[in-house]
Design an enzyme around this catalytic site. Sequence first.
Site, PDB file in Angstrom:
ATOM      1  N   GLU A 153      24.689 -50.596   9.191  1.00 26.12           N
ATOM      2  CA  GLU A 153      24.156 -49.398   9.836  1.00 26.12           C
ATOM      3  C   GLU A 153      22.818 -48.960   9.237  1.00 26.12           C
ATOM      4  O   GLU A 153      22.788 -48.435   8.107  1.00 26.12           O
ATOM      5  CB  GLU A 153      25.175 -48.254   9.686  1.00 26.12           C
ATOM      6  CG  GLU A 153      24.712 -46.940  10.286  1.00 26.12           C
ATOM      7  CD  GLU A 153      25.774 -45.848  10.235  1.00 26.12           C
ATOM      8  OE1 GLU A 153      26.685 -45.929   9.394  1.00 26.12           O
ATOM      9  OE2 GLU A 153      25.680 -44.912  11.050  1.00 26.12           O
ATOM     10  N   GLU A 159      18.419 -40.895   3.737  1.00 22.26           N
ATOM     11  CA  GLU A 159      19.646 -41.496   3.210  1.00 22.26           C
ATOM     12  C   GLU A 159      19.450 -42.892   2.639  1.00 22.26           C
ATOM     13  O   GLU A 159      20.251 -43.346   1.825  1.00 22.26           O
ATOM     14  CB  GLU A 159      20.722 -41.527   4.302  1.00 22.26           C
ATOM     15  CG  GLU A 159      21.123 -40.131   4.737  1.00 22.26           C
ATOM     16  CD  GLU A 159      22.288 -40.112   5.704  1.00 22.26           C
ATOM     17  OE1 GLU A 159      23.201 -40.932   5.576  1.00 22.26           O
ATOM     18  OE2 GLU A 159      22.259 -39.275   6.613  1.00 22.26           O
ATOM     19  N   ASP A 186      23.350 -45.790  15.306  1.00 19.61           N
ATOM     20  CA  ASP A 186      23.774 -44.393  15.184  1.00 19.61           C
ATOM     21  C   ASP A 186      22.670 -43.550  15.835  1.00 19.61           C
ATOM     22  O   ASP A 186      21.538 -43.482  15.336  1.00 19.61           O
ATOM     23  CB  ASP A 186      23.968 -44.040  13.701  1.00 19.61           C
ATOM     24  CG  ASP A 186      24.434 -42.596  13.491  1.00 19.61           C
ATOM     25  OD1 ASP A 186      23.876 -41.691  14.162  1.00 19.61           O
ATOM     26  OD2 ASP A 186      25.318 -42.362  12.655  1.00 19.61           O
ATOM     27  N   HIS A 189      20.639 -41.043  13.546  1.00 24.18           N
ATOM     28  CA  HIS A 189      19.600 -41.641  12.692  1.00 24.18           C
ATOM     29  C   HIS A 189      18.437 -42.132  13.556  1.00 24.18           C
ATOM     30  O   HIS A 189      17.270 -42.000  13.178  1.00 24.18           O
ATOM     31  CB  HIS A 189      20.182 -42.806  11.882  1.00 24.18           C
ATOM     32  CG  HIS A 189      21.268 -42.393  10.948  1.00 24.18           C
ATOM     33  ND1 HIS A 189      21.085 -41.455   9.966  1.00 24.18           N
ATOM     34  CD2 HIS A 189      22.567 -42.778  10.845  1.00 24.18           C
ATOM     35  CE1 HIS A 189      22.217 -41.277   9.289  1.00 24.18           C
ATOM     36  NE2 HIS A 189      23.136 -42.078   9.812  1.00 24.18           N
ATOM     37  N   HIS A 212      27.335 -45.124  17.096  1.00 24.30           N
ATOM     38  CA  HIS A 212      27.778 -43.768  16.767  1.00 24.30           C
ATOM     39  C   HIS A 212      27.156 -42.831  17.790  1.00 24.30           C
ATOM     40  O   HIS A 212      25.944 -42.700  17.882  1.00 24.30           O
ATOM     41  CB  HIS A 212      27.407 -43.409  15.318  1.00 24.30           C
ATOM     42  CG  HIS A 212      28.368 -43.977  14.324  1.00 24.30           C
ATOM     43  ND1 HIS A 212      28.080 -44.174  12.995  1.00 24.30           N
ATOM     44  CD2 HIS A 212      29.675 -44.377  14.493  1.00 24.30           C
ATOM     45  CE1 HIS A 212      29.156 -44.663  12.388  1.00 24.30           C
ATOM     46  NE2 HIS A 212      30.132 -44.809  13.276  1.00 24.30           N
ATOM     47  N   ARG A 218      23.246 -33.737  15.386  1.00 22.35           N
ATOM     48  CA  ARG A 218      24.494 -34.288  14.856  1.00 22.35           C
ATOM     49  C   ARG A 218      25.724 -33.518  15.348  1.00 22.35           C
ATOM     50  O   ARG A 218      26.811 -33.655  14.796  1.00 22.35           O
ATOM     51  CB  ARG A 218      24.473 -34.371  13.328  1.00 22.35           C
ATOM     52  CG  ARG A 218      24.882 -35.753  12.889  1.00 22.35           C
ATOM     53  CD  ARG A 218      24.768 -36.054  11.446  1.00 22.35           C
ATOM     54  NE  ARG A 218      25.000 -37.487  11.281  1.00 22.35           N
ATOM     55  CZ  ARG A 218      25.012 -38.145  10.165  1.00 22.35           C
ATOM     56  NH1 ARG A 218      24.806 -37.523   9.027  1.00 22.35           N
ATOM     57  NH2 ARG A 218      25.229 -39.450  10.136  1.00 22.35           N
ATOM     58  N   GLU A 247      30.781 -39.846  16.118  1.00 18.73           N
ATOM     59  CA  GLU A 247      30.613 -39.496  14.706  1.00 18.73           C
ATOM     60  C   GLU A 247      29.650 -38.316  14.680  1.00 18.73           C
ATOM     61  O   GLU A 247      28.430 -38.482  14.743  1.00 18.73           O
ATOM     62  CB  GLU A 247      30.053 -40.671  13.901  1.00 18.73           C
ATOM     63  CG  GLU A 247      30.037 -40.344  12.405  1.00 18.73           C
ATOM     64  CD  GLU A 247      29.226 -41.316  11.587  1.00 18.73           C
ATOM     65  OE1 GLU A 247      29.823 -42.065  10.803  1.00 18.73           O
ATOM     66  OE2 GLU A 247      27.980 -41.318  11.736  1.00 18.73           O
TER      67      GLU A 247
HETATM   68  C1  LER Z   1      25.892 -41.710   7.358  1.00 18.17           C
HETATM   69  O1  LER Z   1      24.818 -40.888   7.666  1.00 18.17           O
HETATM   70  C2  LER Z   1      26.485 -42.284   8.588  1.00 18.17           C
HETATM   71  O2  LER Z   1      25.930 -42.226   9.649  1.00 18.17           O
HETATM   72  C3  LER Z   1      27.760 -42.949   8.452  1.00 18.17           C
HETATM   73  O3  LER Z   1      28.115 -43.584   9.641  1.00 18.17           O
HETATM   74  C4  LER Z   1      27.761 -43.986   7.364  1.00 18.17           C
HETATM   75  O4  LER Z   1      28.255 -43.604   6.177  1.00 18.17           O
HETATM   76 MN    MN Z   2      26.773 -43.207  11.451  1.00 18.18          MN
END
Ligand code: LER
Ligand code: MN
Length: 272
Positions: A153, A159, A186, A189, A212, A218, A247
């Site tokens: 990922e 991060e 994701d 991100h 994600h 978020r 997520e």
């Molecule tokens: C962390 O920011 C994240 O997106 C998780 O899926 C991975 O630890």
């Molecule tokens: Mn993630």
Amino acid sequence: MKSCVTISLVAEARGGPFVLWDDPIVGCRTAAELGYDAVEIFAPGPDAVDRRELRLLLEENDLALAAVGTGAGWVKHRLHLALPSETDRRRAIEFIRSMIDFGAEFGAPAIIGSMQGRSGPEVDRATARAHLCDALQELGEHAKQAGTVLIYEPLNRYETDQACTMADGVALLERLSTDSVVLLADLFHMGIEERSIAQGIRDGGKRIGHVHFVDSNRRPVGCGQTDFVPIIEELRRVDYVGYLSAEAFPWPDPLAAAGRTIDAFRWFTRRD
Ligand code: LER
Ligand code: MN
């Protein structure tokens, strides 16, 4: 595409972006009642959940296990794959191997997110990436032997400095001689790092193995600024048939977050 929701069992991750929390029994029942296809479990370790009980729980609720997170290695044990000490990197690898084996029993791949680590005072960026590549190579082959894949990922710049975009992720995977590592897109991100999320999906292309599914802030899909129409279009264009896994922060509360996400999932995938 298939729906999935995250369940965190890691107390130290409280406040983090997971929808359902603490209790796998309640989490699986909630996921099933809302009509999810699968759950993604963020567990403290490979033995946190009794495997026989988990198998029954998944069967009873007609759920698949989509993936298992490995981030507890970082949040609980302060391990990651780019630490200066070889002994500590080895401990990080062994933790992830044990999570791969746990997931593989349920046909679920493990995810390397925060366990990728980052450079630091004692490890420059090139060295951190080299450590990560060595680990992905070894763990990807381990996943293959276990009959699954490994999910890597890319994370936003706050991060990690290993790979922050899908294009960086592709470049990293191209350094490996295994085809058993896939990318996780994701959308949170990507909203920070990509020129556009749709372009990021194009860049990741066939290498994308997990998504994600989350909005710009978020929060659950539909609660932020992201335009999901071009993203879903692009996922269709690259023939993505995997999970859209919620997520997100449990906002305004876990049940409402899971409900909003499944409603959004149904709306955006209604043509599938
Ligand atoms: C962390 O920011 C994240 O997106 C998780 O899926 C991975 O630890
Ligand atoms: Mn993630």
